[in-house]
Design an enzyme around this catalytic site. Structure first.
Site, PDB file in Angstrom:
ATOM      1  N   LYS A   1       0.762  -1.288  -0.097  1.00 24.80           N
ATOM      2  CA  LYS A   1       0.027   0.113   0.075  1.00 24.80           C
ATOM      3  C   LYS A   1       0.905   1.223  -0.127  1.00 24.80           C
ATOM      4  O   LYS A   1       1.906   1.173   0.623  1.00 24.80           O
ATOM      5  CB  LYS A   1      -0.825   0.033   1.087  1.00 24.80           C
ATOM      6  CG  LYS A   1      -1.925  -1.178   1.331  1.00 24.80           C
ATOM      7  CD  LYS A   1      -2.782  -0.848   2.493  1.00 24.80           C
ATOM      8  CE  LYS A   1      -3.824  -1.983   2.586  1.00 24.80           C
ATOM      9  NZ  LYS A   1      -4.925  -1.920   3.721  1.00 24.80           N
TER      10      LYS A   1
ATOM     11  N   GLY B   1      -8.276   5.251  -0.791  1.00 20.75           N
ATOM     12  CA  GLY B   1      -9.143   4.956  -2.270  1.00 20.75           C
ATOM     13  C   GLY B   1      -8.565   4.063  -3.154  1.00 20.75           C
ATOM     14  O   GLY B   1      -8.852   3.976  -4.131  1.00 20.75           O
TER      15      GLY B   1
ATOM     16  N   GLU C   1       1.221  -5.094   4.430  1.00 17.48           N
ATOM     17  CA  GLU C   1       0.184  -5.769   5.351  1.00 17.48           C
ATOM     18  C   GLU C   1      -0.098  -7.219   4.751  1.00 17.48           C
ATOM     19  O   GLU C   1      -0.076  -7.331   3.285  1.00 17.48           O
ATOM     20  CB  GLU C   1      -1.052  -5.105   5.458  1.00 17.48           C
ATOM     21  CG  GLU C   1      -1.007  -3.900   6.314  1.00 17.48           C
ATOM     22  CD  GLU C   1      -2.485  -3.170   6.174  1.00 17.48           C
ATOM     23  OE1 GLU C   1      -2.468  -2.341   7.204  1.00 17.48           O
ATOM     24  OE2 GLU C   1      -3.251  -3.535   5.497  1.00 17.48           O
TER      25      GLU C   1
ATOM     26  N   LYS D   1     -18.230   3.859  -2.235  1.00 15.77           N
ATOM     27  CA  LYS D   1     -19.242   3.239  -1.517  1.00 15.77           C
ATOM     28  C   LYS D   1     -20.457   3.375  -2.268  1.00 15.77           C
ATOM     29  O   LYS D   1     -21.011   4.650  -2.641  1.00 15.77           O
ATOM     30  CB  LYS D   1     -19.313   3.720   0.027  1.00 15.77           C
ATOM     31  CG  LYS D   1     -18.060   3.442   0.618  1.00 15.77           C
ATOM     32  CD  LYS D   1     -17.697   4.011   1.974  1.00 15.77           C
ATOM     33  CE  LYS D   1     -16.425   3.769   2.713  1.00 15.77           C
ATOM     34  NZ  LYS D   1     -15.980   4.798   3.635  1.00 15.77           N
TER      35      LYS D   1
ATOM     36  N   GLU E   1     -11.387   3.132   9.890  1.00 16.25           N
ATOM     37  CA  GLU E   1     -11.521   1.907   9.265  1.00 16.25           C
ATOM     38  C   GLU E   1     -10.807   0.695   9.598  1.00 16.25           C
ATOM     39  O   GLU E   1      -9.830   0.693   9.933  1.00 16.25           O
ATOM     40  CB  GLU E   1     -11.239   2.411   7.778  1.00 16.25           C
ATOM     41  CG  GLU E   1     -11.903   3.685   7.246  1.00 16.25           C
ATOM     42  CD  GLU E   1     -11.289   3.848   5.791  1.00 16.25           C
ATOM     43  OE1 GLU E   1     -11.895   4.705   5.088  1.00 16.25           O
ATOM     44  OE2 GLU E   1     -10.669   2.880   5.078  1.00 16.25           O
TER      45      GLU E   1
ATOM     46  N   GLU F   1      -6.971   2.201   8.330  1.00 12.96           N
ATOM     47  CA  GLU F   1      -6.773   3.654   8.295  1.00 12.96           C
ATOM     48  C   GLU F   1      -7.769   4.609   8.807  1.00 12.96           C
ATOM     49  O   GLU F   1      -8.763   4.142   9.306  1.00 12.96           O
ATOM     50  CB  GLU F   1      -6.436   4.192   6.906  1.00 12.96           C
ATOM     51  CG  GLU F   1      -7.600   3.813   5.500  1.00 12.96           C
ATOM     52  CD  GLU F   1      -7.013   4.131   4.367  1.00 12.96           C
ATOM     53  OE1 GLU F   1      -7.542   5.243   3.892  1.00 12.96           O
ATOM     54  OE2 GLU F   1      -6.369   3.190   3.762  1.00 12.96           O
TER      55      GLU F   1
ATOM     56  N   ARG G   1     -12.135  13.659   8.842  1.00 15.01           N
ATOM     57  CA  ARG G   1     -13.073  14.495   8.523  1.00 15.01           C
ATOM     58  C   ARG G   1     -14.449  14.169   8.713  1.00 15.01           C
ATOM     59  O   ARG G   1     -14.709  13.022   9.282  1.00 15.01           O
ATOM     60  CB  ARG G   1     -13.002  14.707   6.932  1.00 15.01           C
ATOM     61  CG  ARG G   1     -13.027  13.229   6.590  1.00 15.01           C
ATOM     62  CD  ARG G   1     -13.462  13.213   4.849  1.00 15.01           C
ATOM     63  NE  ARG G   1     -13.528  11.842   4.355  1.00 15.01           N
ATOM     64  CZ  ARG G   1     -12.797  10.949   4.082  1.00 15.01           C
ATOM     65  NH1 ARG G   1     -11.591  11.105   4.332  1.00 15.01           N
ATOM     66  NH2 ARG G   1     -13.489   9.685   3.495  1.00 15.01           N
TER      67      ARG G   1
ATOM     68  N   VAL H   1     -19.031  11.228   4.102  1.00 17.05           N
ATOM     69  CA  VAL H   1     -20.506  11.261   3.405  1.00 17.05           C
ATOM     70  C   VAL H   1     -21.443  10.419   4.241  1.00 17.05           C
ATOM     71  O   VAL H   1     -22.599  10.991   4.221  1.00 17.05           O
ATOM     72  CB  VAL H   1     -20.055  10.484   1.990  1.00 17.05           C
ATOM     73  CG1 VAL H   1     -21.484  10.516   1.064  1.00 17.05           C
ATOM     74  CG2 VAL H   1     -19.231  11.263   1.099  1.00 17.05           C
TER      75      VAL H   1
HETATM   76  C1  MV4 Z   1      -7.010  -4.346   2.193  1.00 16.68           C
HETATM   77  C2  MV4 Z   1      -7.695  -5.373   1.654  1.00 16.68           C
HETATM   78  C3  MV4 Z   1      -7.171  -6.561   2.061  1.00 16.68           C
HETATM   79  N1  MV4 Z   1      -6.236  -6.877   2.980  1.00 16.68           N
HETATM   80  N2  MV4 Z   1      -5.848  -4.501   3.063  1.00 16.68           N
HETATM   81  C4  MV4 Z   1      -8.913  -0.910  -0.313  1.00 16.68           C
HETATM   82  C5  MV4 Z   1      -8.930   0.580  -0.265  1.00 16.68           C
HETATM   83  C6  MV4 Z   1      -7.993   0.932   1.143  1.00 16.68           C
HETATM   84  N3  MV4 Z   1      -8.832   1.881   1.896  1.00 16.68           N
HETATM   85  C7  MV4 Z   1      -8.071  -0.366   1.627  1.00 16.68           C
HETATM   86  N4  MV4 Z   1      -8.587  -1.494   0.943  1.00 16.68           N
HETATM   87  C8  MV4 Z   1      -8.301  -2.986   1.214  1.00 16.68           C
HETATM   88  N5  MV4 Z   1      -7.138  -3.025   2.110  1.00 16.68           N
HETATM   89  C9  MV4 Z   1      -5.670  -5.727   3.426  1.00 16.68           C
HETATM   90  N6  MV4 Z   1      -4.727  -5.798   4.384  1.00 16.68           N
HETATM   91  C10 MV4 Z   1      -8.870  -5.140   0.916  1.00 16.68           C
HETATM   92  C11 MV4 Z   1      -8.833  -3.749   0.462  1.00 16.68           C
HETATM   93  C12 MV4 Z   1     -10.043  -3.550  -0.393  1.00 16.68           C
HETATM   94  C13 MV4 Z   1     -11.197  -2.965   0.023  1.00 16.68           C
HETATM   95  C14 MV4 Z   1     -11.476  -2.520   1.301  1.00 16.68           C
HETATM   96  C15 MV4 Z   1     -12.617  -1.916   1.831  1.00 16.68           C
HETATM   97  C16 MV4 Z   1     -13.704  -1.768   0.930  1.00 16.68           C
HETATM   98  C17 MV4 Z   1     -13.584  -2.402  -0.442  1.00 16.68           C
HETATM   99  C18 MV4 Z   1     -12.404  -3.079  -0.763  1.00 16.68           C
HETATM  100  C19 MV4 Z   1     -12.143  -3.399  -2.107  1.00 16.68           C
HETATM  101  C20 MV4 Z   1     -11.042  -4.068  -2.246  1.00 16.68           C
HETATM  102  C21 MV4 Z   1     -10.002  -3.965  -1.656  1.00 16.68           C
END
Ligand code: MV4
Length: 452
Positions: A158, A164, A200, A237, A275, A288, A292, A295
C-alpha cells in the site's frame, strides 16, 4: 461561540453544514465556482463569494482564494466538509496562521493520520488490533520480500500517502513481488508525489467496517459505534448501514474503548472515522483513519440521534464533549444509506446535465440529503453524488422495506442515476441475508448482469 463560518465545499455537504450553522445561530458564508452560481448552497448561505472558474484546482482547492474569501467575509472558522481541503494539513496550518479556526483536528494529527504507515504504528502502539505487516516504510523490493516471507503470502503493498485504492497491489507469490512493488511505487509517486510503500497481510473477502468517534479539546473521546460500508464499486461506496450485522455489543464496546483511549493519547479533536477490515473469523483490524466528516455520517446520526456536524462545530469552538452529548450514547434501530449518483447504469461514468424532474421521497424514518432540484444542472467538473437517501427502521428488515419503498418514490429525470441499481440491491436475497462483504457487488453483477 463562532459568529460566522465559511463553508469550503459545495453540493449536499455544504448544505448540510449550513443546516447545522442555522440551528446554532451561526452566520454562513458560501464559496462557489463559476459552475455553481445557481447552487442551493449559495442560495441558503447568508453570504456567498465567487472564488474562481469551475476547475477544482482554481476554485475549491485554491487555498489562497479560499483564505481570501474568509478574510473578506471576516469569518471566525472554516468548515471543510469532506474531500477537497478537509484532510490537507497544510491548509489547516494556513488557517491557523491567519487566525481562522479550521474545523478539524490539529494539523499535526491530520498529518499523522495521512501517513498511513505512521497511523498504523500509532494504533499498534496503543493496542488497537492491526494486521501483521512491515514496520514502517519499505526500503526496497528486497526488504519487501523479507517482510512478505515473514508475514506469509498473500500480502498487500500500500502507498503510505494513499487511500481510495491507488498505489495498492496484492502479491500472491515471491516471483511477482518485484514487478508489483515497482508498479505500486510508480503509481504512488505519480498520484501523491510520494512513492513510500508499506505492507500488510492480505485479508481475503473482508468486510469494511468503520467506527465513528467524537473528540473534544480536553482529551475526552466518545465512540458512536460502527457503520458497515462493504458494498463498494471501484473503491466508491454505494450503500452503508448501521449497525453491522457482524458486530456484537461486546465487540462494539471493546473496539470503542481502545479507540477512545488511543485518540485521546494522540490529541485527536473533531469527528473522526477509524476504518477496519473484518476477516471471515469476524476479527477487526485497523487499516486507516479519516479525520473529516464522512459522506455516510447520516447513518450514525439516524441510530444515535447525535448531530455530528453540529458536534464538530461545538467541539472546534471549545465545548466539552459532555456538553455536546448531554448523556450516554444510545443506539436505536437500524439505518441504511443509498448514495444516489448521477451516472450511467452500465458504464458507471458521470452523467452531467440538467435535472428535469426531481421528487425526493419523505415519510416516517426517511431523510434525503441533497443539493439537487428540478431544472438545476449537474456540472461535469465535480463528483457525481446528487443525493443521499437515508432511512431508519426498528430493525434491519424494516429499514430494508422502508428503503425499498422510498427508492420507488424517488423520481429523478434528465440524468441517469443509481436508483435502479439500489432497488435491485435492496431486493437481492444475499443482501437481505446480510452477506455483504467487499466482494458482494462483483457477485451481484455476476448473478444479475452488468446493469444489476
Ligand atoms: C486491504 C484489503 C485486504 N487486506 N488490506 C482498499 C482501499 C483501502 N482503503 C484499503 N483497501 C483494502 N485493503 C488488506 N490488508 C482489501 C482492501 C479492499 C477493500 C477494502 C474496503 C472496501 C472495499 C475494498 C475493495 C477492494 C480491496
Amino acid at each position: 461561540m463562532f459568529k460566522k463560518i465559511l463553508i469550503a465545499n459545495r453540493g449536499e455537504i455544504a448544505l448540510r453544514v449550513i443546516c447545522a450553522c442555522k440551528e446554532l445561530g451561526i452566520r454562513t458564508v458560501a464559496i462557489y465556482s463559476d459552475a455553481d452560481r445557481n447552487s442551493l448552497h449559495v442560495r441558503f448561505a447568508d453570504e456567498a463569494i465567487c472564488i474562481g472558474p469551475p476547475q477544482l484546482a482554481q476554485s475549491y482547492l485554491n487555498i489562497p482564494a479560499v483564505i481570501s474569501a474568509a478574510e473578506i467575509a471576516n469569518v471566525d472558522a472554516i468548515h471543510p466538509g469532506y474531500g477537497l481541503l478537509s484532510e490537507n494539513a497544510n491548509f489547516a496550518e494556513v488557517c491557523e496562521t491567519c487566525h481562522l479556526k479550521f474545523i478539524g483536528p490539529p494539523p499535526e494529527v491530520t498529518r499523522l493520520m495521512g501517513e498511513k504507515e505512521k497511523a498504523r504504528a500509532a494504533m499498534k502502539k496503543a493496542g488497537v488490533p492491526i494486521l501483521p505487516g512491515s514496520d514502517g516504510v519499505l526500503g526496497g523490493d528486497g526488504e519487501a520480500l523479507e517482510w512478505a516471507r515473514a508475514v506469509g503470502f498473500p500480502v498487500i503493498i500500500k502507498a503510505s500517502a494513499g487511500g481510495g485504492g491507488r498505489g495498492m497491489r496484492i502479491v500472491r507469490s515471491e516471483q511477482e513481488l518485484p514487478g508489483l512493488f515497482n508498479a505500486a511505487q510508480s503509481e504512488a509517486a505519480a498520484a501523491f508525489g510520494n512513492g513510500d510503500l508499506y505492507m500488510e497481510k492480505y485479508v481475503e473477502n473482508p468486510r469494511h467496517i468503520e467506527f465513528q468517534v467524537l473528540a473534544d479539546q480536553y482529551g475526552t473521546v466518545a465512540s458512536l459505534g460502527e457503520r458497515e460500508c462493504s458494498i463498494q464499486r471501484r473503491h466508491q461506496k454505494l450503500l452503508e448501514e448501521s449497525p453491522s450485522t457482524q458486530v456484537t455489543p461486546e465487540l462494539r464496546e471493546e473496539i470503542g474503548q481502545v479507540l477512545c483511549k488511543t485518540l485521546s493519547d494522540v490529541g485527536y479533536v473533531n469527528a473522526g472515522t477509524i476504518e477496519f477490515l473484518m476477516d471471515t473469523d469476524r476479527k477487526l483490524y485497523f487499516i486507516e483513519m479519516n479525520t473529516r466528516i464522512q459522506v455516510e455520517h447520516p447513518v450514525t446520526e439516524m441510530v444515535t440521534d447525535v448531530d455530528l456536524v453540529k458536534s464538530q462545530i461545538l467541539l472546534a469552538a471549545g465545548e466539552t464533549l459532555e456538553n455536546v452529548l448531554h448523556g450516554p450514547i444510545v443506539h436505536r434501530g437500524h439505518a441504511i444509506e443509498c448514495r444516489i449518483n448521477a451516472e450511467h447504469p452500465e458504464k458507471f461514468t458521470p452523467s452531467a446535465g440538467k435535472i428535469t424532474t426531481f421528487h425526493p421521497p419523505g415519510g416516517t424514518g426517511v431523510r434525503v440529503d441533497t443539493a439537487a432540484y428540478a431544472e438545476g444542472t449537474i456540472p461535469p467538473y465535480y463528483d457525481s453524488l446528487i443525493a443521499k437517501l437515508v432511512v431508519r427502521g426498528k430493525d434491519r428488515d424494516e429499514a430494508i422495506s422502508r428503503m425499498s419503498r422510498a427508492l420507488g418514490m424517488f423520481i429523478v429525470e434528465g440524468v441517469y442515476t443509481t436508483i435502479p441499481l439500489h432497488r435491485k440491491i435492496l431486493a437481492d436475497p444475499e443482501f437481505r441475508a446480510g452477506h455483504t462483504d467487499t466482494t458482494f457487488i462483483e457477485r451481484f453483477f455476476a448473478r444479475n448482469g452488468k446493469q444489476g
